[in-house]
Every structure is written in C-alpha cells, then in structure tokens.
Scaffold this motif. Structure first.
Motif, PDB file in Angstrom:
ATOM      1  N   ILE A 149     -14.743 -16.213   0.326  1.00 15.40           N
ATOM      2  CA  ILE A 149     -13.453 -15.543   0.107  1.00 15.40           C
ATOM      3  C   ILE A 149     -13.669 -14.115  -0.394  1.00 15.40           C
ATOM      4  CG2 ILE A 149     -11.347 -15.572  -1.288  1.00 15.40           C
ATOM      5  CD1 ILE A 149     -11.563 -18.662  -1.253  1.00 15.40           C
ATOM      6  N   ALA A 150     -14.592 -13.953  -1.339  1.00 16.44           N
ATOM      7  CA  ALA A 150     -14.876 -12.612  -1.860  1.00 16.44           C
ATOM      8  C   ALA A 150     -15.409 -11.699  -0.759  1.00 16.44           C
ATOM      9  CB  ALA A 150     -15.889 -12.698  -3.010  1.00 16.44           C
ATOM     10  N   THR A 151     -16.123 -12.275   0.204  1.00 14.88           N
ATOM     11  CA  THR A 151     -16.637 -11.491   1.329  1.00 14.88           C
ATOM     12  C   THR A 151     -15.493 -11.007   2.215  1.00 14.88           C
ATOM     13  OG1 THR A 151     -18.728 -12.710   1.298  1.00 14.88           O
ATOM     14  CG2 THR A 151     -18.168 -11.545   3.337  1.00 14.88           C
ATOM     15  N   ILE A 152     -14.492 -11.849   2.411  1.00 13.19           N
ATOM     16  CA  ILE A 152     -13.322 -11.434   3.193  1.00 13.19           C
ATOM     17  C   ILE A 152     -12.631 -10.256   2.515  1.00 13.19           C
ATOM     18  CG2 ILE A 152     -11.000 -12.141   3.925  1.00 13.19           C
ATOM     19  CD1 ILE A 152     -12.197 -14.951   4.384  1.00 13.19           C
ATOM     20  N   PHE A 153     -12.483 -10.331   1.203  1.00 14.57           N
ATOM     21  CA  PHE A 153     -11.882  -9.205   0.478  1.00 14.57           C
ATOM     22  C   PHE A 153     -12.735  -7.949   0.650  1.00 14.57           C
ATOM     23  CE2 PHE A 153     -11.665  -6.722  -3.538  1.00 14.57           C
ATOM     24  CZ  PHE A 153     -10.371  -6.232  -3.382  1.00 14.57           C
ATOM     25  N   TYR A 182      -6.943  -8.572  -6.135  1.00 15.63           N
ATOM     26  CA  TYR A 182      -6.879  -8.466  -4.680  1.00 15.63           C
ATOM     27  C   TYR A 182      -5.525  -7.911  -4.222  1.00 15.63           C
ATOM     28  CZ  TYR A 182     -11.100 -11.438  -4.229  1.00 15.63           C
ATOM     29  OH  TYR A 182     -12.368 -11.956  -4.282  1.00 15.63           O
ATOM     30  N   LEU A 183      -4.451  -8.457  -4.782  1.00 15.67           N
ATOM     31  CA  LEU A 183      -3.109  -8.036  -4.370  1.00 15.67           C
ATOM     32  C   LEU A 183      -2.824  -6.590  -4.776  1.00 15.67           C
ATOM     33  CD1 LEU A 183      -1.087 -11.287  -5.150  1.00 15.67           C
ATOM     34  CD2 LEU A 183      -1.834 -10.434  -2.913  1.00 15.67           C
ATOM     35  N   LEU A 184      -3.351  -6.172  -5.910  1.00 15.50           N
ATOM     36  CA  LEU A 184      -3.169  -4.783  -6.326  1.00 15.50           C
ATOM     37  C   LEU A 184      -3.846  -3.829  -5.337  1.00 15.50           C
ATOM     38  CD1 LEU A 184      -3.675  -5.088 -10.197  1.00 15.50           C
ATOM     39  CD2 LEU A 184      -1.545  -4.542  -9.000  1.00 15.50           C
ATOM     40  N   PHE A 185      -5.000  -4.215  -4.812  1.00 14.48           N
ATOM     41  CA  PHE A 185      -5.654  -3.364  -3.830  1.00 14.48           C
ATOM     42  C   PHE A 185      -4.832  -3.267  -2.548  1.00 14.48           C
ATOM     43  CE2 PHE A 185      -8.702  -2.458  -0.372  1.00 14.48           C
ATOM     44  CZ  PHE A 185      -9.222  -1.270  -0.852  1.00 14.48           C
ATOM     45  N   LEU A 221      -6.487  -0.573 -11.879  1.00 11.47           N
ATOM     46  CA  LEU A 221      -6.143  -1.936 -12.312  1.00 11.47           C
ATOM     47  C   LEU A 221      -6.789  -2.978 -11.408  1.00 11.47           C
ATOM     48  CD1 LEU A 221      -2.335  -1.553 -13.151  1.00 11.47           C
ATOM     49  CD2 LEU A 221      -4.209  -1.905 -14.782  1.00 11.47           C
ATOM     50  N   SER A 222      -6.772  -2.714 -10.106  1.00  6.84           N
ATOM     51  CA  SER A 222      -7.383  -3.645  -9.165  1.00  6.84           C
ATOM     52  C   SER A 222      -8.862  -3.839  -9.454  1.00  6.84           C
ATOM     53  CB  SER A 222      -7.194  -3.119  -7.733  1.00  6.84           C
ATOM     54  OG  SER A 222      -7.918  -3.899  -6.807  1.00  6.84           O
ATOM     55  N   ASN A 223      -9.572  -2.755  -9.702  1.00  7.94           N
ATOM     56  CA  ASN A 223     -10.994  -2.849 -10.028  1.00  7.94           C
ATOM     57  C   ASN A 223     -11.218  -3.618 -11.326  1.00  7.94           C
ATOM     58  OD1 ASN A 223     -11.735  -1.392  -7.753  1.00  7.94           O
ATOM     59  ND2 ASN A 223     -11.742   0.571  -8.815  1.00  7.94           N
ATOM     60  N   GLY A 224     -10.384  -3.363 -12.329  1.00 13.37           N
ATOM     61  CA  GLY A 224     -10.514  -4.042 -13.604  1.00 13.37           C
ATOM     62  C   GLY A 224     -10.303  -5.541 -13.488  1.00 13.37           C
ATOM     63  N   PHE A 225      -9.352  -5.944 -12.662  1.00 16.68           N
ATOM     64  CA  PHE A 225      -9.029  -7.363 -12.532  1.00 16.68           C
ATOM     65  C   PHE A 225      -9.973  -8.093 -11.580  1.00 16.68           C
ATOM     66  CE2 PHE A 225      -5.271  -6.286 -14.780  1.00 16.68           C
ATOM     67  CZ  PHE A 225      -4.692  -7.478 -15.232  1.00 16.68           C
ATOM     68  N   ALA A 226     -10.529  -7.394 -10.604  1.00 17.50           N
ATOM     69  CA  ALA A 226     -11.298  -8.093  -9.573  1.00 17.50           C
ATOM     70  C   ALA A 226     -12.808  -7.993  -9.763  1.00 17.50           C
ATOM     71  CB  ALA A 226     -10.913  -7.566  -8.187  1.00 17.50           C
ATOM     72  N   GLY A 247      -6.988  -2.629   5.398  1.00 12.86           N
ATOM     73  CA  GLY A 247      -7.246  -3.029   4.019  1.00 12.86           C
ATOM     74  C   GLY A 247      -6.173  -3.943   3.467  1.00 12.86           C
ATOM     75  N   VAL A 248      -4.914  -3.681   3.799  1.00 13.85           N
ATOM     76  CA  VAL A 248      -3.803  -4.532   3.349  1.00 13.85           C
ATOM     77  C   VAL A 248      -3.983  -5.954   3.864  1.00 13.85           C
ATOM     78  CG1 VAL A 248      -1.322  -4.952   3.501  1.00 13.85           C
ATOM     79  CG2 VAL A 248      -2.156  -2.622   3.175  1.00 13.85           C
ATOM     80  N   ILE A 249      -4.260  -6.084   5.146  1.00  6.27           N
ATOM     81  CA  ILE A 249      -4.361  -7.404   5.780  1.00  6.27           C
ATOM     82  C   ILE A 249      -5.474  -8.236   5.157  1.00  6.27           C
ATOM     83  CG2 ILE A 249      -4.904  -8.605   7.941  1.00  6.27           C
ATOM     84  CD1 ILE A 249      -3.527  -6.241   9.408  1.00  6.27           C
ATOM     85  N   LEU A 250      -6.658  -7.652   5.009  1.00  8.74           N
ATOM     86  CA  LEU A 250      -7.800  -8.404   4.470  1.00  8.74           C
ATOM     87  C   LEU A 250      -7.594  -8.781   3.009  1.00  8.74           C
ATOM     88  CD1 LEU A 250     -10.461  -9.168   6.041  1.00  8.74           C
ATOM     89  CD2 LEU A 250      -9.040  -7.470   7.166  1.00  8.74           C
ATOM     90  N   SER A 251      -6.983  -7.903   2.216  1.00 12.13           N
ATOM     91  CA  SER A 251      -6.757  -8.183   0.795  1.00 12.13           C
ATOM     92  C   SER A 251      -5.779  -9.334   0.603  1.00 12.13           C
ATOM     93  CB  SER A 251      -6.232  -6.932   0.093  1.00 12.13           C
ATOM     94  OG  SER A 251      -7.138  -5.862   0.199  1.00 12.13           O
ATOM     95  N   VAL A 252      -4.686  -9.307   1.340  1.00 11.31           N
ATOM     96  CA  VAL A 252      -3.693 -10.377   1.246  1.00 11.31           C
ATOM     97  C   VAL A 252      -4.278 -11.700   1.723  1.00 11.31           C
ATOM     98  CG1 VAL A 252      -1.471 -11.204   2.107  1.00 11.31           C
ATOM     99  CG2 VAL A 252      -1.727  -8.808   1.416  1.00 11.31           C
TER     100      VAL A 252
END
Length: 390
Positions: free
Chosen positions: A222-226, A285-288, A313-318, A373-378
């Motif tokens: 999953i992390a690879t998909i992101f 992920y969603l923030l990105f 924020l995205s970097n901090g959370f992920a 980027g939107v598609i892969l993150s979601v």
C-alpha cells in the motif's frame, strides 16, 4: 546510568537526541542546496522537466537498493554506528562538488552519488532509533528525529533566501557554503553509542517480501502505491514558478512547508502512539491528494501557500509514522533488513513516479501530472483504511 539508556525529555534517549541534531545540521545543508537545484538545472543548465524526473527517480532507486544492503549488513554485523557515520560522511563530501557543476549531466551524476550516502545510513539509523526507544515512545522518537531534520530544513531555506539575495542566480557559491553544516553533522555521528547485539542475523540476504510478516507485506504494498504518486518536491517548486511566482517566493512557500512539517511531526507521532499508526498515515495520504488537486487547478498565491502548508502536514502525518509502523511490524532481529526492504519498495516506486510525472508534464500537460498524484493518493488511503487492524 549509561548514555545509551539515559532518558532525555519525555522518553527520548541520548542516541535519539544526537541523531536528531545530526539530522538538523545535515538537512540544513541539504535544504540550502536542493530547493535551488531544480531552478539551477532548468534556468542555468537547460535541463528539461523530463530529465529532472528521470534524475530524481534514478537517485531514489539507487538509494533504495543500498538501503536494502546496508540494512542487511547492519543486521549481520550487529552494528549501526559505522553505517550511519560513513553514510553521513559520504553525503557531506559529495555536496562539495555541486558548487563545481557546469552542465546538467554533472548534477545528474552528483545527485545520484549523494543519495548513496542516504541509502547507506538510513535503515541502520532508523533501527538505532527504534532500539534506543521504549515501545510506547517509538512514534514520538521518530517524530522527534523528523522534526529536528525539518528544523534544519527551516533554517536551510532561510539561509538560501538570504544567499540568493546576495548571489542572485549564481548558485554555485551558495552550494559551496552549504557544505559546512553537512560536515558538522558528520562529526556528531562519531559520538553515538550502541549496545552489543546478543542476537544478530545469520540468514543470507533475501531481497523481497517473503521473509516479512504478512501484515507488513500488505502495508509495504500500500505504501508503494502511495509512493507511485508521491513525486519529488522539485516538481512542486517548479510548478510554483510556472504559476507566476518568483524563485524567492517559491523558497518562502517551501519554508512554510518545512515549518509546518517541523511542528506537526512530533504531535503526529504521538497521536499515532495513541490512536494507531493507520489512521494517522491515512490522513497524511489524503492531505497529499489535496495538495495535488490545488496545484492541478488553482493559480493564486494564497492557495499556493495553503498547498505548501498542507504538504507539510502530509509529510508530518505520513512519512515518519510509516517508518514507525514498519518497526512495529518487523521482528527485532531483522528490523534493519525490513526497513531496507520497505525503503527499496518506496524508492523503486519513486523511480516510476519521477519518470511518469516528468513525462506527463512534458508531453501531456502539467495538470495531468498532478491529477495522477490525486488518484494514487486516494487509492492508497482507501486500501490502508480498509486494512484489518489486527
């Protein structure tokens, strides 16, 4: 009480604090150089967006392969410090040559060589952080390390803004100045302490996911998909200038991102200790995805500033919490190897990501690059949220 075991602050040990200081100085150096590097490549040396995508992708892939080997070698040796010190030292020496580059091919090679140092040091460093922290404080320890890393990244762009005002578009002198904190960080690594391992890895190296617990395999996938959609910040910086902002303003926005990252990393790590790693990572992920959406469709400076804030924020959370989660899932005797496998998967995904985004921007259209980027993150957020907790 031995320095290794001595707790500093609220559950932070001496090694965690020292590695935080090392990260502070190393990232100060890096963040003077690297926010300016895409502009140096495009405006001074004539590189295309596609070349930048290839460069960033190859650099991350090379680093990722080394992360697997360095993690394995560290587990086999039962030592972390030699790999950490040599990795920081190698990066410091390589940075010297950015100031001497005259064609984009020089920077292409140097960027890859500099990533070798990161590949050598990161899994052993992360393993030492985990081994130096009580289980209930691991998230906070990784958050502290990333906060210090990003603290250096706050001072780095500030210095870059000042230096750009002095040297204008003559970036080479700025790059030469930036090597000073890199060498300070390397020297501090010599003061790390570690316990002698009672149990060391004796199995041969097996690159892949089969040796890892099933839950970790699923998370790595999953992390690879992101990571396939989590492209280099170089593209965000170039998009900012593409939308009409100056290089100095792009550095200011970049600074906003790093400040947000610094102030969110420890709270996000502590939050993950309380509510779990998965909800925290999903939020990142969603923030990105929000960031990519803004850069795809918006042009105003206010929204650009908001996008950089959300990216922090995205970097901090992920990012930091993902590494803590890998350490949770991996048995202690193969922890560095597991981290190396995780980093390899992420790095090869970023190889494809860099090439894909550079291709889309150059040959299809910049909006398509960010929609990707939107598609892969979601997609990654949805899959991780649906993962059974136990």
């Amino acid at each position: 009480m031995k320095p290794f075991a001595k707790k500093l602050g609220a559950g932070l040990t001496a090694n965690v604090v020292l590695l935080g200081i090392v990260s502070f100085f190393t990232d100060m150096s890096s963040e003077i150089i690297f926010p300016l590097l895409p502009f140096f490549l495009v405006f001074n040396l004539g590189a295309s967006f596609f070349i930048i995508g290839i460069m960033e992708g190859v650099a991350e892939a090379v680093a990722s392969v080394l992360k697997v080997f360095s993690g394995y070698w560290s587990d086999r040796a039962g030592k972390r410090k030699p790999f950490i010190s040599s990795g920081y030292g190698q990066s410091a020496f390589t940075k010297l040559f950015f100031g001497l580059a005259t064609i984009w091919q020089h920077v292409f090679v140097l960027r890859i060589v500099e990533r070798v140092g990161k590949g050598l040091r990161q899994p052993p460093r992360d393993a030492l952080i985990a081994e130096s922290s009580p289980p209930e404080r691991k998230g906070k320890a990784f958050g502290f390390q990333k906060a210090m890393d990003t603290g250096g990244a706050i001072l780095g762009p500030l210095l870059a803004i000042i230096l750009v005002s002095v040297f204008a578009s003559a970036y080479q002198p700025i790059f030469l100045i930036a090597i000073i904190p890199a060498f300070v960080g390397f020297i501090i690594t010599l003061f790390l302490k570690e316990k002698k391992k009672k149990k060391v890895l004796k199995a041969p190296l097996k690159v892949g996911l089969k040796q890892l617990p099933i839950r970790m395999r699923v998370f790595v996938a999953i992390a690879t998909i992101f990571a396939l959609g989590n492209f280099s910040v170089f593209f965000v910086m170039l998009r900012t200038v593409d939308l009409g902002q100056t290089v100095t303003m792009a550095l200011v926005f970049y600074l906003i991102m790093n400040i947000t990252y610094a102030f969110s990393a420890i709270p996000a790590g502590s939050l993950s200790d309380r509510i779990g790693r998965v909800p925290t990572i999903v939020t990142g992920y969603l923030l990105f995805a929000v960031v990519c959406f803004i850069f795809a469709f918006q042009t105003g400076p206010i929204l650009i500033g908001i996008a950089f804030l959300v990216l922090g924020l995205s970097n901090g959370f992920a990012i930091a919490v993902q590494r803590a989660y890998v350490c949770d899932l991996a048995p202690e005797e193969i922890r560095a190897t597991a981290l190396g496998t995780y980093h390899m998967s992420i790095g090869f995904a970023k190889l494809f990501s860099g090439i894909m985004v550079g291709f889309l921007w150059t040959f299809v259209g910049v909006q398509f690059a960010f929609i990707y980027g939107v598609i892969l993150s979601v997609m990654a957020a949805t899959m991780l949220y649906g993962l059974p907790r136990k």
